[in-house]
Design a protein around this motif. Structure first.
Motif, PDB file in Angstrom:
ATOM      1  N   ALA A  44     -68.623 -34.024 -48.831  1.00 57.32           N
ATOM      2  CA  ALA A  44     -69.714 -34.474 -49.891  1.00 57.32           C
ATOM      3  C   ALA A  44     -70.758 -33.607 -49.800  1.00 57.32           C
ATOM      4  O   ALA A  44     -71.150 -32.940 -50.665  1.00 57.32           O
ATOM      5  N   GLY A  45     -71.050 -32.826 -48.691  1.00 60.80           N
ATOM      6  CA  GLY A  45     -72.096 -31.884 -48.264  1.00 60.80           C
ATOM      7  C   GLY A  45     -71.720 -30.637 -48.897  1.00 60.80           C
ATOM      8  O   GLY A  45     -72.560 -29.850 -49.601  1.00 60.80           O
ATOM      9  N   ALA A  46     -70.375 -30.236 -48.685  1.00 62.25           N
ATOM     10  CA  ALA A  46     -69.944 -29.125 -49.226  1.00 62.25           C
ATOM     11  C   ALA A  46     -69.950 -28.863 -50.728  1.00 62.25           C
ATOM     12  O   ALA A  46     -70.225 -28.108 -51.299  1.00 62.25           O
ATOM     13  N   ALA A  47     -69.565 -30.084 -51.307  1.00 59.88           N
ATOM     14  CA  ALA A  47     -69.579 -30.248 -52.980  1.00 59.88           C
ATOM     15  C   ALA A  47     -70.835 -29.876 -53.272  1.00 59.88           C
ATOM     16  O   ALA A  47     -71.393 -29.356 -54.487  1.00 59.88           O
ATOM     17  N   LEU A  48     -72.022 -30.460 -52.638  1.00 64.42           N
ATOM     18  CA  LEU A  48     -73.371 -30.635 -53.238  1.00 64.42           C
ATOM     19  C   LEU A  48     -73.989 -29.021 -53.068  1.00 64.42           C
ATOM     20  O   LEU A  48     -74.425 -28.782 -54.010  1.00 64.42           O
ATOM     21  N   VAL A  49     -73.496 -28.207 -52.073  1.00 63.25           N
ATOM     22  CA  VAL A  49     -73.914 -27.104 -52.182  1.00 63.25           C
ATOM     23  C   VAL A  49     -73.234 -26.278 -53.013  1.00 63.25           C
ATOM     24  O   VAL A  49     -73.804 -25.344 -53.548  1.00 63.25           O
ATOM     25  N   ILE A  50     -72.013 -26.304 -53.221  1.00 63.72           N
ATOM     26  CA  ILE A  50     -71.128 -25.784 -54.210  1.00 63.72           C
ATOM     27  C   ILE A  50     -71.956 -26.035 -55.689  1.00 63.72           C
ATOM     28  O   ILE A  50     -72.225 -24.979 -56.599  1.00 63.72           O
ATOM     29  N   LEU A  51     -72.463 -27.167 -55.981  1.00 64.31           N
ATOM     30  CA  LEU A  51     -73.266 -27.516 -57.370  1.00 64.31           C
ATOM     31  C   LEU A  51     -74.738 -26.893 -57.208  1.00 64.31           C
ATOM     32  O   LEU A  51     -75.052 -26.329 -58.274  1.00 64.31           O
ATOM     33  N   LEU A  52     -75.195 -26.603 -56.056  1.00 66.14           N
ATOM     34  CA  LEU A  52     -76.500 -25.808 -56.071  1.00 66.14           C
ATOM     35  C   LEU A  52     -76.289 -24.472 -56.255  1.00 66.14           C
ATOM     36  O   LEU A  52     -76.995 -23.864 -56.998  1.00 66.14           O
ATOM     37  N   LEU A  53     -75.079 -23.929 -55.843  1.00 67.32           N
ATOM     38  CA  LEU A  53     -74.707 -22.481 -56.233  1.00 67.32           C
ATOM     39  C   LEU A  53     -74.477 -22.555 -57.407  1.00 67.32           C
ATOM     40  O   LEU A  53     -74.803 -21.444 -58.338  1.00 67.32           O
ATOM     41  N   ALA A  54     -73.836 -23.326 -57.976  1.00 62.98           N
ATOM     42  CA  ALA A  54     -73.575 -23.093 -59.395  1.00 62.98           C
ATOM     43  C   ALA A  54     -74.996 -23.196 -60.426  1.00 62.98           C
ATOM     44  O   ALA A  54     -74.791 -22.689 -61.356  1.00 62.98           O
ATOM     45  N   ALA A  55     -75.893 -23.980 -59.785  1.00 64.96           N
ATOM     46  CA  ALA A  55     -77.159 -24.236 -60.558  1.00 64.96           C
ATOM     47  C   ALA A  55     -77.453 -22.799 -60.700  1.00 64.96           C
ATOM     48  O   ALA A  55     -78.492 -22.223 -61.531  1.00 64.96           O
ATOM     49  N   LEU A  56     -77.718 -22.221 -59.613  1.00 67.12           N
ATOM     50  CA  LEU A  56     -78.332 -20.936 -59.283  1.00 67.12           C
ATOM     51  C   LEU A  56     -77.751 -19.935 -59.996  1.00 67.12           C
ATOM     52  O   LEU A  56     -78.108 -18.999 -60.498  1.00 67.12           O
ATOM     53  N   GLY A  57     -76.201 -20.057 -60.267  1.00 73.53           N
ATOM     54  CA  GLY A  57     -75.580 -19.109 -61.138  1.00 73.53           C
ATOM     55  C   GLY A  57     -75.847 -19.082 -62.734  1.00 73.53           C
ATOM     56  O   GLY A  57     -75.614 -18.302 -63.498  1.00 73.53           O
ATOM     57  N   LEU A  58     -76.713 -20.260 -62.971  1.00 75.11           N
ATOM     58  CA  LEU A  58     -77.265 -20.228 -64.297  1.00 75.11           C
ATOM     59  C   LEU A  58     -78.486 -19.222 -64.839  1.00 75.11           C
ATOM     60  O   LEU A  58     -78.656 -19.053 -65.730  1.00 75.11           O
ATOM     61  N   ILE A  59     -79.112 -18.927 -63.497  1.00 78.24           N
ATOM     62  CA  ILE A  59     -80.300 -18.191 -63.853  1.00 78.24           C
ATOM     63  C   ILE A  59     -79.877 -16.892 -64.581  1.00 78.24           C
ATOM     64  O   ILE A  59     -80.839 -16.634 -65.380  1.00 78.24           O
ATOM     65  N   PRO A  60     -78.852 -16.104 -64.321  1.00 77.60           N
ATOM     66  CA  PRO A  60     -78.819 -14.847 -64.943  1.00 77.60           C
ATOM     67  C   PRO A  60     -78.521 -15.071 -66.577  1.00 77.60           C
ATOM     68  O   PRO A  60     -78.766 -14.104 -67.358  1.00 77.60           O
ATOM     69  N   SER A  61     -78.106 -16.279 -66.894  1.00 80.11           N
ATOM     70  CA  SER A  61     -77.646 -16.597 -68.142  1.00 80.11           C
ATOM     71  C   SER A  61     -78.974 -17.214 -69.223  1.00 80.11           C
ATOM     72  O   SER A  61     -78.918 -17.251 -70.143  1.00 80.11           O
ATOM     73  N   GLN A  62     -79.958 -17.339 -68.388  1.00 78.03           N
ATOM     74  CA  GLN A  62     -81.242 -18.033 -68.889  1.00 78.03           C
ATOM     75  C   GLN A  62     -81.844 -17.245 -70.035  1.00 78.03           C
ATOM     76  O   GLN A  62     -82.277 -16.021 -69.842  1.00 78.03           O
ATOM     77  N   ASP A  63     -82.118 -17.715 -70.944  1.00 76.11           N
ATOM     78  CA  ASP A  63     -82.837 -16.957 -72.203  1.00 76.11           C
ATOM     79  C   ASP A  63     -81.754 -16.013 -72.821  1.00 76.11           C
ATOM     80  O   ASP A  63     -82.117 -15.061 -73.306  1.00 76.11           O
TER      81      ASP A  63
END
Length: 497
Positions: A44-63
């Motif tokens: 579960a901790g690993a899955a949450l870290v992966i989701l955090l990385l995916a959220a950070l992966g949204l930053i280059p696409s912002q705007d």
């Protein structure tokens, strides 16, 4: 597809590799190295870290506004729903951590499947082609069927998955036929090209074909968003599925249905007189959805079924924003921004409500309304937090639920849809009755049996704290969400003519 386009697909790549990693860790390493309880916590901790990385992966696409691989749109609208999906799945994982203990020996697959559902949502909300829309919806549906029936030893869980699958297969077939009609009429599956062709020819020979196609598309989209009359699967599936899965189906999965609905209708079918056809249909569906959902919820004694019918009614309110859409993105109440605000507020509100239900079910094994009598004595914090979530669902300030209703109702006021508003107002009062009835059980009704205190695990505490805080902050400091939703809606409103 260019190599640089992979930057726009960072969230999807991270989620795909992360889900594979969870499977490998569970089977190859952790299952041999540690006990099931510790393994579940690590995964579960690993899955949450992966989701955090995916959220950070949204930053280059912002705007950014771009098209990737000809079928994926990277725009603020897609980014909004990708962020919503990632947040929703993260909260569901936190709820699942204590819930799964003692119920299954296969926690790793559960967390991996949740990551895969997030991946499916990311594809679905970005798709600008009917083929990819269909494939991504099926991708999401298949993983959801598995999650609904995940507790194989539980007959209710298996029944929930079977009913969900049967309704889903039928709705998918009807939707696919509607897509084939649009393809036959226009010769393309690309939404933008379809809009150009329909805009030029909708007044003539294509007018008779568009209406049945729109009706068939609404079957598929309405199934995913649990709109009446495509809602029959929801109560039984919500009741029988594992409660964390129910929280997912009622929030992130439902939001995906609305995202696809808005992109297809506004991008491909936004020209007149086609827009007038589906706006009229949506008004009728909205009235049916919120009225049937609320009236049926009044009779429920099982709190999961009550929240299921409440979820159906909430979908009817959300649909008001789509039916009352305005082409002018500068308007404060343009309809689409209200839908986005409502869905994000509803995510935290409903996940929070289901977190309370899950915590009580985990401790007592009970999900009936009568089991909530005297909750204020047994667990004052749970009672107080559930009160916040119920007030938000009822649309009472200062909560995120009030903000969402204010914006979708405001769009209807601007479009002067007075009859729809009157029906929505009456339904809001009806809904307040059964929400406050739960409050009566918790605060005013003494328990019939010996009081059983309800303890809350750290994971439940984290979910409850986050959801309650965000629910209140959205109502008290709404500015950032309003700005984000309005910016995200602008790209779709530009296609409405």
């Amino acid at each position: 597809m260019k190599l640089t386009d992979l930057i726009y697909l960072l969230p999807e790549v991270i989620l795909l590799l992360g889900a594979a990693l969870i499977f490998v860790l569970d089977i190859v390493w952790l299952r041999r190295a540690m006990s099931a309880e510790r393994r579940f916590s690590w995964l579960a901790g690993a899955a949450l870290v992966i989701l955090l990385l995916a959220a950070l992966g949204l930053i280059p696409s912002q705007d950014q506004t771009a098209t990737v691989a000809t079928m994926l749109s990277v725009d603020p609208f897609a980014i909004f729903f990708k962020a919503l999906a990632i947040m929703g799945v993260a909260l569901v994982i936190l709820i699942a951590m204590p819930y799964l203990k003692g119920r299954t020996a296969y926690g790793g697959e559960f967390y991996a499947l949740l990551l895969i559902t997030a991946l499916a949502i990311c594809f679905a909300v970005s798709a600008n082609n009917l083929i990819l829309i269909y494939l991504s919806m099926e991708f999401l549906s298949i993983t959801s069927y598995v999650l609904a029936g995940y507790l194989r030893q539980d007959r209710k869980s298996g029944e929930a998955a079977l009913k969900y699958f049967l309704y889903g297969a039928t709705a998918s077939a009807v939707m696919l036929y509607g897509m084939s009609l649009l393809y036959g009429a226009t010769g393309t599956t690309d939404l933008v090209q379809m809009a150009t062709i329909l805009g030029a020819r909708a007044q003539g020979e294509l007018a008779w074909l568009v209406t049945p196609a729109v009706l068939m598309l609404l079957v598929g989209f309405g199934f995913k968003a649990s709109l009446v009359p495509f809602h029959q699967w929801a109560p039984d599936t919500y009741e029988g599925a594992p409660t964390p899965v129910t929280a997912f189906l009622s929030t992130a999965s439902k939001a995906t249905g609305f995202a696809i609905l808005m992109r297809v209708l506004l991008t491909a079918l936004g020209s007149q007189p086609i827009a007038g056809i589906w706006m009229t249909l949506l008004v009728a569906v909205s009235v049916l959805t919120m009225t049937l959902g609320n009236l049926t919820a009044l009779r429920q004694t099982n709190i999961k079924r009550l929240l299921a019918y409440s979820s159906i009614a909430q979908a009817g309110y959300v649909l008001i924003g789509v039916a009352a859409v305005s082409a002018d993105a500068r308007l404060t109440f343009n309809g689409i921004n209200g839908v986005l605000i409502y869905l994000l507020a509803y995510l935290f509100t409903n996940v929070g409500a289901f977190a309370v239900v899950t915590a009580i079910e985990t401790e007592t094994g009970k999900v009936e309304l009568g089991d909530y009598t005297g909750l204020i004595r047994r667990s004052p914090w749970l009672a107080a937090l559930l009160l916040i979530f119920l007030l938000s669902l009822a649309g009472i300030p200062p909560t995120g639920g009030f903000l969402g209703k204010f914006f979708v109702f405001g769009a209807a006021v601007y479009r002067q849809m007075w009859v729809l508003l009157a029906i929505a107002a009456i339904n809001t009062v009806v809904a307040a009755f059964y929400y406050l009835n739960i409050v009566r059980y918790m605060f005013l009704t003494p328990p019939e049996e010996q009081e059983v205190r309800v303890s809350v695990s750290p994971a439940f505490g984290a979910v409850l704290g986050i959801t309650a805080l965000v629910t209140l902050l959205l109502g008290i400091i709404p500015g950032p969400l309003i700005a984000w939703a309005s910016d995200s809606a602008r790209i779709l409103l530009a296609a409405l003519r």
